[in-house]
Design an enzyme around this catalytic site. Sequence first.
Site, PDB file in Angstrom:
ATOM      1  N   GLN A  71       0.834  -1.210   0.000  1.00 13.25           N
ATOM      2  CA  GLN A  71       0.000   0.000   0.000  1.00 13.25           C
ATOM      3  C   GLN A  71       0.869   1.262   0.000  1.00 13.25           C
ATOM      4  O   GLN A  71       0.479   2.301   0.551  1.00 13.25           O
ATOM      5  CB  GLN A  71      -0.956   0.010   1.197  1.00 13.25           C
ATOM      6  CG  GLN A  71      -2.096  -0.984   1.120  1.00 13.25           C
ATOM      7  CD  GLN A  71      -3.131  -0.648   0.043  1.00 13.25           C
ATOM      8  OE1 GLN A  71      -2.962   0.219  -0.808  1.00 13.25           O
ATOM      9  NE2 GLN A  71      -4.247  -1.382   0.074  1.00 13.25           N
ATOM     10  N   SER A  72       2.031   1.192  -0.629  1.00  9.53           N
ATOM     11  CA  SER A  72       2.988   2.308  -0.585  1.00  9.53           C
ATOM     12  C   SER A  72       2.471   3.566  -1.296  1.00  9.53           C
ATOM     13  O   SER A  72       2.105   3.519  -2.475  1.00  9.53           O
ATOM     14  CB  SER A  72       4.290   1.840  -1.245  1.00  9.53           C
ATOM     15  OG  SER A  72       5.088   2.947  -1.602  1.00  9.53           O
TER      16      SER A  72
END
Length: 320
Positions: A71-72
């Site tokens: 989920q960067s």
Amino acid sequence: MIARCRLAHLPTPIEPMPRLTQTLKGPTLLVKRDDQTGLAFGGNKTRKLEYLLADANNQGAQTLITAGAVQSNHCRQTAAAAARFGLGCILVLFGEPPEPPDANYLLFQLLGAEIHLTSRDQLESTLNTVYQEAKIAHRNPYLIPYGGSNPIGAQGYVHAMQELAEQSCQPDWIIFPSSSGGTQAGLVVGARACGFGGKILGISVDEPAPVLSARVAGLANQTAALLSEDGQFSPAEILVNDAYIGAGYAVMGQLTSRAIRLFAEQEALLLDPVYTGKAAAALVDLIHKGYFNPDETVLFWHTGGNPVLLAHHYLKDLLD
Ligand SMILES: *Cc1c(COP(=O)(O)O)cnc(C)c1O
């Protein structure tokens, strides 16, 4: 001069947080809206990418490669910058991908990035393989480090500090989430260059304070050297608080979910569970503990991360 290309809507606004200030009965609170940098939901990586993309373009890059968690925010903004400049983008991701895809993981795909999943242990070797393969395929890859945190990316926050000075904002404290260190390194270099007199306090979201302050000091020294500015930074002068990590990176505790709700209810500010929520939890708790003088002004630097607020992984705990 270090080359820069334009990606962000700048300057980002500085807003007062009058209701939160009153509710917490602490120092005067302001927010710097780097969640509003304008590139595909915005965030702090946009400023770094203005410098990294200029360097990539100078080198004739055709493909950006970077790495991060599933989920960067950094990977989302890198994929967005690649789309904007017509470059390919390869993301090497670790962690459990959300099923069905949501939040940043969904956006990577909408933005046209190629995804390689790996484990945290294999991250370096996978990144290396992907890079070599892109090279052999004549895709002119340009490797952007984790979090965009190298001396080139950190220029974005040297510039941001100058922007703050031009907005005539001189808070006693700047508080924000810190992780790969590029934001904090740029801020401290910029602060010294502008003669900023306040304190710059990074809230660690994953690393013990000694590790993070050493990383930031090292990166600050390299960043200053790239600008031919003298002055050495030692870890002892880098302010890091690691008391709000809780159970680790991307694990949201109750202090964080409460802070997220408080900022939403009082100021209509949306935070995220991984970074800004933890920094907000720190701010609220430090105010409760009398850490700041009530006469002081504290600037909360909102670094973005908004899409992760809507990841279904966190929904239950957010509404608890
Ligand atoms: C990456 C990120 C940070 C941390 O910035 P670093 O420069 O990596 O220390 C903080 N907040 C958000 C929302 C981020 O995405």
